[in-house]
Design a protein around this motif. Structure first.
Motif, PDB file in Angstrom:
ATOM      1  N   HIS A  23       8.880   6.441  -1.142  1.00 21.15           N
ATOM      2  CA  HIS A  23       8.641   5.427  -2.202  1.00 21.15           C
ATOM      3  C   HIS A  23      10.032   4.695  -2.996  1.00 21.15           C
ATOM      4  O   HIS A  23      10.156   3.482  -2.872  1.00 21.15           O
ATOM      5  CB  HIS A  23       8.164   6.123  -3.800  1.00 21.15           C
ATOM      6  CG  HIS A  23       7.789   5.526  -4.808  1.00 21.15           C
ATOM      7  ND1 HIS A  23       6.612   4.831  -4.703  1.00 21.15           N
ATOM      8  CD2 HIS A  23       8.351   5.010  -6.061  1.00 21.15           C
ATOM      9  CE1 HIS A  23       6.288   4.185  -5.996  1.00 21.15           C
ATOM     10  NE2 HIS A  23       7.363   4.308  -6.749  1.00 21.15           N
ATOM     11  N   PHE A  24      11.126   5.389  -2.793  1.00 17.94           N
ATOM     12  CA  PHE A  24      12.472   4.991  -2.859  1.00 17.94           C
ATOM     13  C   PHE A  24      12.676   4.014  -1.679  1.00 17.94           C
ATOM     14  O   PHE A  24      13.324   2.868  -2.019  1.00 17.94           O
ATOM     15  CB  PHE A  24      13.404   6.019  -2.842  1.00 17.94           C
ATOM     16  CG  PHE A  24      14.821   5.531  -3.512  1.00 17.94           C
ATOM     17  CD1 PHE A  24      15.305   5.370  -4.749  1.00 17.94           C
ATOM     18  CD2 PHE A  24      15.984   5.328  -2.564  1.00 17.94           C
ATOM     19  CE1 PHE A  24      16.465   4.886  -5.147  1.00 17.94           C
ATOM     20  CE2 PHE A  24      17.057   4.903  -2.675  1.00 17.94           C
ATOM     21  CZ  PHE A  24      17.412   4.832  -4.236  1.00 17.94           C
ATOM     22  N   GLY A  25      12.569   4.443  -0.653  1.00 18.01           N
ATOM     23  CA  GLY A  25      12.730   3.588   0.630  1.00 18.01           C
ATOM     24  C   GLY A  25      12.128   2.317   0.614  1.00 18.01           C
ATOM     25  O   GLY A  25      12.516   1.287   0.959  1.00 18.01           O
ATOM     26  N   VAL A  26      10.930   2.448   0.254  1.00 19.84           N
ATOM     27  CA  VAL A  26       9.960   1.330   0.097  1.00 19.84           C
ATOM     28  C   VAL A  26      10.696   0.211  -0.836  1.00 19.84           C
ATOM     29  O   VAL A  26      10.643  -0.978  -0.466  1.00 19.84           O
ATOM     30  CB  VAL A  26       8.638   1.567  -0.017  1.00 19.84           C
ATOM     31  CG1 VAL A  26       7.587   0.270  -0.274  1.00 19.84           C
ATOM     32  CG2 VAL A  26       7.826   2.426   1.093  1.00 19.84           C
ATOM     33  N   MET A  27      11.039   0.744  -1.812  1.00 19.16           N
ATOM     34  CA  MET A  27      11.565  -0.129  -2.960  1.00 19.16           C
ATOM     35  C   MET A  27      12.950  -0.671  -2.494  1.00 19.16           C
ATOM     36  O   MET A  27      13.153  -2.040  -2.713  1.00 19.16           O
ATOM     37  CB  MET A  27      12.153   0.911  -4.176  1.00 19.16           C
ATOM     38  CG  MET A  27      12.631   0.019  -5.231  1.00 19.16           C
ATOM     39  SD  MET A  27      14.614   0.026  -5.133  1.00 19.16           S
ATOM     40  CE  MET A  27      14.944   1.699  -5.144  1.00 19.16           C
ATOM     41  N   LEU A  28      13.758  -0.234  -1.579  1.00 22.94           N
ATOM     42  CA  LEU A  28      14.934  -0.749  -0.863  1.00 22.94           C
ATOM     43  C   LEU A  28      14.330  -2.021   0.007  1.00 22.94           C
ATOM     44  O   LEU A  28      14.973  -3.044  -0.146  1.00 22.94           O
ATOM     45  CB  LEU A  28      15.728   0.098  -0.374  1.00 22.94           C
ATOM     46  CG  LEU A  28      16.402   1.310  -1.224  1.00 22.94           C
ATOM     47  CD1 LEU A  28      17.194   2.242  -0.119  1.00 22.94           C
ATOM     48  CD2 LEU A  28      17.315   0.480  -2.168  1.00 22.94           C
ATOM     49  N   LEU A  29      13.404  -1.762   0.815  1.00 17.98           N
ATOM     50  CA  LEU A  29      12.932  -2.518   1.664  1.00 17.98           C
ATOM     51  C   LEU A  29      12.265  -4.041   0.825  1.00 17.98           C
ATOM     52  O   LEU A  29      12.454  -5.049   1.045  1.00 17.98           O
ATOM     53  CB  LEU A  29      11.632  -1.992   2.589  1.00 17.98           C
ATOM     54  CG  LEU A  29      12.426  -1.182   3.545  1.00 17.98           C
ATOM     55  CD1 LEU A  29      10.939  -0.626   4.369  1.00 17.98           C
ATOM     56  CD2 LEU A  29      13.127  -1.521   4.568  1.00 17.98           C
ATOM     57  N   LEU A  30      11.680  -3.595  -0.147  1.00 22.04           N
ATOM     58  CA  LEU A  30      10.937  -4.774  -1.280  1.00 22.04           C
ATOM     59  C   LEU A  30      12.144  -5.546  -1.689  1.00 22.04           C
ATOM     60  O   LEU A  30      12.314  -6.877  -1.794  1.00 22.04           O
ATOM     61  CB  LEU A  30      10.149  -4.243  -2.357  1.00 22.04           C
ATOM     62  CG  LEU A  30       8.990  -3.964  -1.726  1.00 22.04           C
ATOM     63  CD1 LEU A  30       8.073  -3.195  -2.810  1.00 22.04           C
ATOM     64  CD2 LEU A  30       8.174  -5.066  -0.999  1.00 22.04           C
ATOM     65  N   VAL A  31      13.233  -4.797  -2.052  1.00 20.75           N
ATOM     66  CA  VAL A  31      14.401  -5.617  -2.714  1.00 20.75           C
ATOM     67  C   VAL A  31      15.001  -6.403  -1.529  1.00 20.75           C
ATOM     68  O   VAL A  31      15.428  -7.703  -1.938  1.00 20.75           O
ATOM     69  CB  VAL A  31      15.482  -4.504  -3.297  1.00 20.75           C
ATOM     70  CG1 VAL A  31      16.799  -5.379  -3.671  1.00 20.75           C
ATOM     71  CG2 VAL A  31      14.746  -4.091  -4.639  1.00 20.75           C
ATOM     72  N   PRO A  43       0.784  -1.387  -0.013  1.00 21.00           N
ATOM     73  CA  PRO A  43      -0.013   0.051   0.218  1.00 21.00           C
ATOM     74  C   PRO A  43       0.878   1.381  -0.002  1.00 21.00           C
ATOM     75  O   PRO A  43       0.518   2.266  -0.700  1.00 21.00           O
ATOM     76  CB  PRO A  43      -0.743  -0.064   1.234  1.00 21.00           C
ATOM     77  CG  PRO A  43      -0.841  -1.621   1.578  1.00 21.00           C
ATOM     78  CD  PRO A  43       0.378  -2.132   1.313  1.00 21.00           C
ATOM     79  N   LEU A  44       2.033   1.144   0.789  1.00 23.96           N
ATOM     80  CA  LEU A  44       2.811   2.558   0.716  1.00 23.96           C
ATOM     81  C   LEU A  44       3.654   2.979  -0.730  1.00 23.96           C
ATOM     82  O   LEU A  44       3.412   4.106  -0.901  1.00 23.96           O
ATOM     83  CB  LEU A  44       3.922   2.311   1.736  1.00 23.96           C
ATOM     84  CG  LEU A  44       3.814   2.681   3.066  1.00 23.96           C
ATOM     85  CD1 LEU A  44       4.972   2.375   4.086  1.00 23.96           C
ATOM     86  CD2 LEU A  44       3.386   4.402   3.174  1.00 23.96           C
ATOM     87  N   ILE A  45       4.019   1.881  -1.491  1.00 25.73           N
ATOM     88  CA  ILE A  45       4.368   2.155  -2.471  1.00 25.73           C
ATOM     89  C   ILE A  45       3.519   2.434  -3.695  1.00 25.73           C
ATOM     90  O   ILE A  45       3.855   3.378  -4.417  1.00 25.73           O
ATOM     91  CB  ILE A  45       5.291   0.999  -3.030  1.00 25.73           C
ATOM     92  CG1 ILE A  45       6.533   1.316  -3.999  1.00 25.73           C
ATOM     93  CG2 ILE A  45       4.383  -0.297  -3.788  1.00 25.73           C
ATOM     94  CD1 ILE A  45       7.765   0.393  -4.169  1.00 25.73           C
ATOM     95  N   VAL A  46       2.516   2.112  -3.560  1.00 26.76           N
ATOM     96  CA  VAL A  46       1.413   2.535  -4.366  1.00 26.76           C
ATOM     97  C   VAL A  46       0.638   4.011  -4.005  1.00 26.76           C
ATOM     98  O   VAL A  46       0.561   4.806  -4.981  1.00 26.76           O
ATOM     99  CB  VAL A  46       0.250   1.490  -4.476  1.00 26.76           C
ATOM    100  CG1 VAL A  46      -1.305   2.148  -4.990  1.00 26.76           C
ATOM    101  CG2 VAL A  46       0.416   0.078  -5.022  1.00 26.76           C
ATOM    102  N   LEU A  47       0.503   4.158  -2.670  1.00 29.97           N
ATOM    103  CA  LEU A  47       0.167   5.364  -2.573  1.00 29.97           C
ATOM    104  C   LEU A  47       0.847   6.543  -2.583  1.00 29.97           C
ATOM    105  O   LEU A  47       0.626   7.715  -3.169  1.00 29.97           O
ATOM    106  CB  LEU A  47      -0.446   5.503  -0.990  1.00 29.97           C
ATOM    107  CG  LEU A  47      -1.740   4.790  -0.635  1.00 29.97           C
ATOM    108  CD1 LEU A  47      -2.030   4.627   0.846  1.00 29.97           C
ATOM    109  CD2 LEU A  47      -3.041   5.171  -1.620  1.00 29.97           C
ATOM    110  N   THR A  48       2.224   6.321  -2.322  1.00 33.95           N
ATOM    111  CA  THR A  48       3.372   7.399  -2.693  1.00 33.95           C
ATOM    112  C   THR A  48       3.654   7.431  -4.162  1.00 33.95           C
ATOM    113  O   THR A  48       3.945   8.644  -4.492  1.00 33.95           O
ATOM    114  CB  THR A  48       4.668   7.108  -1.843  1.00 33.95           C
ATOM    115  OG1 THR A  48       4.939   5.583  -2.202  1.00 33.95           O
ATOM    116  CG2 THR A  48       4.538   6.858  -0.401  1.00 33.95           C
TER     117      THR A  48
END
Length: 282
Positions: free
Chosen positions: A233-241, A199-204
């Protein structure tokens, strides 16, 4: 004594663990996240800095991350600045490639789609897979709510929290339990991914869209401005990676054939003593 009863079973039962909805959405997400990551890095290269706040520019000093190439007396170098601390990242970030043909971009061409500077194409591909990702997420939530997957496997219960220390020890010693449902660490990880990170990466992502700002101006207030949303958005991407890397390591450690069979056919080889049907006692 009969030998058949004296010797314990060497294999547990095959159980139907993953529904068709879980399997299909899993692989669609894997494809989407691959393209979203590499096109996202292409978009990031157009302005390789992250900020906190509503605005950014020459009059502001609110950058928390900057990646670029800089001239020095010894020649150009790649430099990454994080919260004011500078790091030489030549060859990896800011400046990469060979000495004869250096590439002066934040992330090297091998990590972007397209591999050359093309912001327009990167944005088109990124938005296509972003909406495919959102649609797949909606289908997963609806199907998983109806078939009980969320309640049975994802929601974290008090017993799961109590079992975390033991589960950490089991994972550290590679003693995996293959049951009908997920263990405490799996539940916590998947709950965090499905109910927080996705949800965070979509909403951001929506917050960075001027069109969505006009339709849903509350998004800017929710995330503290477009620049802050971009940073989150960038930080969540790093967490998903990070989650993806750990996920692959755990699949390999727990038995890749069994894990892949589960996500392809739905059938999973459980540990000996596991009930063959839900609700049975071992």
């Amino acid at each position: 004594m009969d030998d058949a009863t004296a010797l314990p079973a060497t294999k547990g039962p095959l159980i139907y663990r993953q529904s068709i909805w879980t399997r299909v959405t899993h692989w669609i997400w894997a494809i989407c996240l691959f393209f979203l990551l590499l096109t996202g890095l292409q978009i990031f290269n157009a302005h390789p800095s992250l900020y906190i706040g509503q605005q950014s520019g020459f009059e502001f000093d609110n950058a928390i991350l900057e990646i670029g190439a800089y001239n020095t007396p010894d020649g150009p170098v790649g430099r990454t600045t994080i919260f004011g601390q500078q790091f030489d990242t030549t060859g990896v970030l800011g400046m990469s490639g060979s000495a004869e043909r250096p590439s002066f971009v934040a992330f090297p061409p091998a990590l972007t789609i397209p591999s050359f500077r093309d912001l327009g194409t990167g944005r088109v591909i990124h938005f296509f897979f972003a909406w495919l990702f959102v649609g797949t997420m909606f289908i997963w939530f609806l199907a998983s709510f109806i078939n009980g997957h969320i309640k049975r496997d994802i929601i974290v219960r008090p017993a799961d929290l109590a079992g975390v220390p033991r589960d950490v020890v089991d994972h550290a010693t590679l003693k995996f339990k293959h049951g009908r449902t997920y263990g405490p660490l799996q539940r916590i990880a998947y709950f965090g991914v499905f109910f927080i990170l996705f949800p965070l990466i979509v909403l951001t992502g929506l917050t960075m869209s001027p069109g969505m700002n006009a339709a849903w101006p509350w998004l800017l207030d929710l995330f503290g401005g477009r620049q802050t949303a971009r940073t989150i958005h960038f930080g969540v991407m790093l967490l998903l990676v990070t989650f993806f890397i750990i996920h692959i390591v755990m699949v390999l450690a727990a038995g890749p054939i069994n894990e892949l069979r589960s996500m392809i056919t739905g059938w999973y080889r459980a540990s000996p003593g596991t009930p063959t049907t839900e609700g049975d006692k071992p």
